[in-house]
Design a protein around this motif. Structure first.
Motif, PDB file in Angstrom:
ATOM      1  N   ALA A 233      13.773  -6.703 -20.472  1.00  0.00           N
ATOM      2  CA  ALA A 233      14.210  -7.397 -19.249  1.00  0.00           C
ATOM      3  C   ALA A 233      14.191  -6.364 -18.139  1.00  0.00           C
ATOM      4  O   ALA A 233      14.674  -5.249 -18.332  1.00  0.00           O
ATOM      5  N   ALA A 234      13.627  -6.725 -16.995  1.00  0.00           N
ATOM      6  CA  ALA A 234      13.546  -5.750 -15.905  1.00  0.00           C
ATOM      7  C   ALA A 234      13.594  -6.441 -14.555  1.00  0.00           C
ATOM      8  O   ALA A 234      12.897  -7.428 -14.320  1.00  0.00           O
ATOM      9  N   GLU A 235      14.440  -5.905 -13.687  1.00  0.00           N
ATOM     10  CA  GLU A 235      14.540  -6.352 -12.301  1.00  0.00           C
ATOM     11  C   GLU A 235      14.115  -5.192 -11.417  1.00  0.00           C
ATOM     12  O   GLU A 235      14.475  -4.050 -11.674  1.00  0.00           O
ATOM     13  N   PHE A 236      13.339  -5.513 -10.383  1.00  0.00           N
ATOM     14  CA  PHE A 236      12.817  -4.449  -9.532  1.00  0.00           C
ATOM     15  C   PHE A 236      13.149  -4.686  -8.065  1.00  0.00           C
ATOM     16  O   PHE A 236      13.451  -5.805  -7.649  1.00  0.00           O
ATOM     17  N   GLN A 237      13.082  -3.591  -7.340  1.00  0.00           N
ATOM     18  CA  GLN A 237      13.172  -3.610  -5.881  1.00  0.00           C
ATOM     19  C   GLN A 237      12.053  -2.720  -5.371  1.00  0.00           C
ATOM     20  O   GLN A 237      11.927  -1.567  -5.808  1.00  0.00           O
TER      21      GLN A 237
ATOM     22  N   ARG B 129       0.814  -1.214   0.000  1.00  0.00           N
ATOM     23  CA  ARG B 129       0.000   0.000   0.000  1.00  0.00           C
ATOM     24  C   ARG B 129       0.853   1.272   0.000  1.00  0.00           C
ATOM     25  O   ARG B 129       0.392   2.322  -0.410  1.00  0.00           O
ATOM     26  N   MET B 130       2.067   1.174   0.494  1.00  0.00           N
ATOM     27  CA  MET B 130       2.993   2.320   0.536  1.00  0.00           C
ATOM     28  C   MET B 130       4.388   1.785   0.272  1.00  0.00           C
ATOM     29  O   MET B 130       4.729   0.706   0.750  1.00  0.00           O
ATOM     30  N   GLY B 131       5.197   2.559  -0.436  1.00  0.00           N
ATOM     31  CA  GLY B 131       6.557   2.099  -0.644  1.00  0.00           C
ATOM     32  C   GLY B 131       7.339   2.959  -1.613  1.00  0.00           C
ATOM     33  O   GLY B 131       6.844   3.966  -2.125  1.00  0.00           O
ATOM     34  N   THR B 132       8.558   2.518  -1.832  1.00  0.00           N
ATOM     35  CA  THR B 132       9.429   3.122  -2.835  1.00  0.00           C
ATOM     36  C   THR B 132       9.835   2.006  -3.791  1.00  0.00           C
ATOM     37  O   THR B 132       9.812   0.825  -3.433  1.00  0.00           O
ATOM     38  N   LEU B 133      10.212   2.395  -5.014  1.00  0.00           N
ATOM     39  CA  LEU B 133      10.584   1.369  -5.982  1.00  0.00           C
ATOM     40  C   LEU B 133      11.747   1.821  -6.839  1.00  0.00           C
ATOM     41  O   LEU B 133      11.987   3.019  -7.022  1.00  0.00           O
ATOM     42  N   GLN B 134      12.453   0.813  -7.348  1.00  0.00           N
ATOM     43  CA  GLN B 134      13.547   1.011  -8.290  1.00  0.00           C
ATOM     44  C   GLN B 134      13.452  -0.088  -9.343  1.00  0.00           C
ATOM     45  O   GLN B 134      13.086  -1.215  -9.014  1.00  0.00           O
ATOM     46  N   VAL B 135      13.811   0.243 -10.579  1.00  0.00           N
ATOM     47  CA  VAL B 135      13.827  -0.749 -11.660  1.00  0.00           C
ATOM     48  C   VAL B 135      15.072  -0.503 -12.508  1.00  0.00           C
ATOM     49  O   VAL B 135      15.412   0.644 -12.804  1.00  0.00           O
ATOM     50  N   ILE B 136      15.733  -1.596 -12.896  1.00  0.00           N
ATOM     51  CA  ILE B 136      16.807  -1.527 -13.879  1.00  0.00           C
ATOM     52  C   ILE B 136      16.524  -2.582 -14.943  1.00  0.00           C
ATOM     53  O   ILE B 136      15.761  -3.512 -14.712  1.00  0.00           O
ATOM     54  N   GLY B 137      17.126  -2.429 -16.101  1.00  0.00           N
ATOM     55  CA  GLY B 137      16.934  -3.393 -17.174  1.00  0.00           C
ATOM     56  C   GLY B 137      16.909  -2.724 -18.524  1.00  0.00           C
ATOM     57  O   GLY B 137      17.691  -1.804 -18.787  1.00  0.00           O
ATOM     58  N   ALA B 138      15.976  -3.143 -19.359  1.00  0.00           N
ATOM     59  CA  ALA B 138      15.858  -2.594 -20.712  1.00  0.00           C
ATOM     60  C   ALA B 138      14.401  -2.700 -21.165  1.00  0.00           C
ATOM     61  O   ALA B 138      13.647  -3.540 -20.682  1.00  0.00           O
ATOM     62  N   VAL B 139      14.039  -1.824 -22.098  1.00  0.00           N
ATOM     63  CA  VAL B 139      12.694  -1.843 -22.672  1.00  0.00           C
ATOM     64  C   VAL B 139      12.779  -1.962 -24.185  1.00  0.00           C
ATOM     65  O   VAL B 139      13.777  -1.561 -24.797  1.00  0.00           O
ATOM     66  N   GLN B 140      11.733  -2.517 -24.772  1.00  0.00           N
ATOM     67  CA  GLN B 140      11.655  -2.632 -26.223  1.00  0.00           C
ATOM     68  C   GLN B 140      11.209  -1.319 -26.840  1.00  0.00           C
ATOM     69  O   GLN B 140      11.635  -0.959 -27.933  1.00  0.00           O
TER      70      GLN B 140
ATOM     71  N   LEU C 100      18.380   3.311 -17.388  1.00  0.00           N
ATOM     72  CA  LEU C 100      19.481   3.798 -16.558  1.00  0.00           C
ATOM     73  C   LEU C 100      19.030   3.927 -15.111  1.00  0.00           C
ATOM     74  O   LEU C 100      19.781   3.639 -14.184  1.00  0.00           O
ATOM     75  N   CYS C 101      17.795   4.386 -14.951  1.00  0.00           N
ATOM     76  CA  CYS C 101      17.257   4.585 -13.615  1.00  0.00           C
ATOM     77  C   CYS C 101      15.741   4.705 -13.709  1.00  0.00           C
ATOM     78  O   CYS C 101      15.232   5.398 -14.588  1.00  0.00           O
ATOM     79  N   CYS C 102      15.049   4.022 -12.847  1.00  0.00           N
ATOM     80  CA  CYS C 102      13.607   4.185 -12.720  1.00  0.00           C
ATOM     81  C   CYS C 102      13.320   4.197 -11.223  1.00  0.00           C
ATOM     82  O   CYS C 102      13.560   3.206 -10.535  1.00  0.00           O
ATOM     83  N   LEU C 103      12.874   5.335 -10.737  1.00  0.00           N
ATOM     84  CA  LEU C 103      12.601   5.526  -9.307  1.00  0.00           C
ATOM     85  C   LEU C 103      11.167   5.977  -9.132  1.00  0.00           C
ATOM     86  O   LEU C 103      10.634   6.709  -9.963  1.00  0.00           O
ATOM     87  N   GLY C 104      10.565   5.568  -8.041  1.00  0.00           N
ATOM     88  CA  GLY C 104       9.206   6.017  -7.806  1.00  0.00           C
ATOM     89  C   GLY C 104       8.719   5.715  -6.408  1.00  0.00           C
ATOM     90  O   GLY C 104       9.466   5.223  -5.554  1.00  0.00           O
TER      91      GLY C 104
END
Length: 143
Positions: free
Chosen positions: A113-117, A35-46, A72-76
């Protein structure tokens, strides 16, 4: 407005090839009841779709990036809007020559390809409501 939060569960994972990046992040939040959090993603998109917010007009311009790109960076962050999980994320992408582009992450960003935290946060769930000054859905002062 300042709120204090404790750390909850930490999620690490891989998102599905060919899926929509924003929809996949929503799916993870829904399936794990985040319900609440922070996120990061690395990888590649088509291909990618990002937004640029025109402040005077109070509207997003959708920008399509049709070529494969590295994330390069995906933060949210993760909060609530209209009673549902809402993901607010920005993404920076790099093309084959190392040129960077980015903006507000929008639907129609297709995963290669994408890995998230995702770091879950514990505390009062922040709610987003339209801000009359900016026209954006921002965290409410009285949340």
């Amino acid at each position: 407005m300042i709120e204090q939060y404790g750390l909850g569960r930490l999620f690490l994972g891989r998102l599905e090839h060919g899926a929509d990046l924003l929809a996949e992040l929503h799916r993870v939040c829904e399936s794990e009841s985040i319900r609440m959090g922070t996120l990061q993603v690395i990888g590649a998109v088509q291909r990618a779709c990002v937004g640029f917010y025109h402040q005077r007009e109070k509207r997003y311009q959708q920008i399509t990036i049709p070529n494969p790109s590295e994330i390069l960076c995906c933060l949210g962050n993760i909060s609530f809007k209209d009673g549902k999980v809402f993901i607010h994320a920005h993404i920076t992408l790099s093309d084959e020559e190392g040129n960077a582009r980015g903006g507000h992450l929008m639907s129609e960003t297709t995963i290669f390809a994408a890995e998230f935290q995702i770091q879950e946060l514990q505390g009062k769930v922040l709610q987003r409501h339209e801000d009359s000054v900016t026209g954006l859905a921002l965290w409410s002062q009285g949340a």
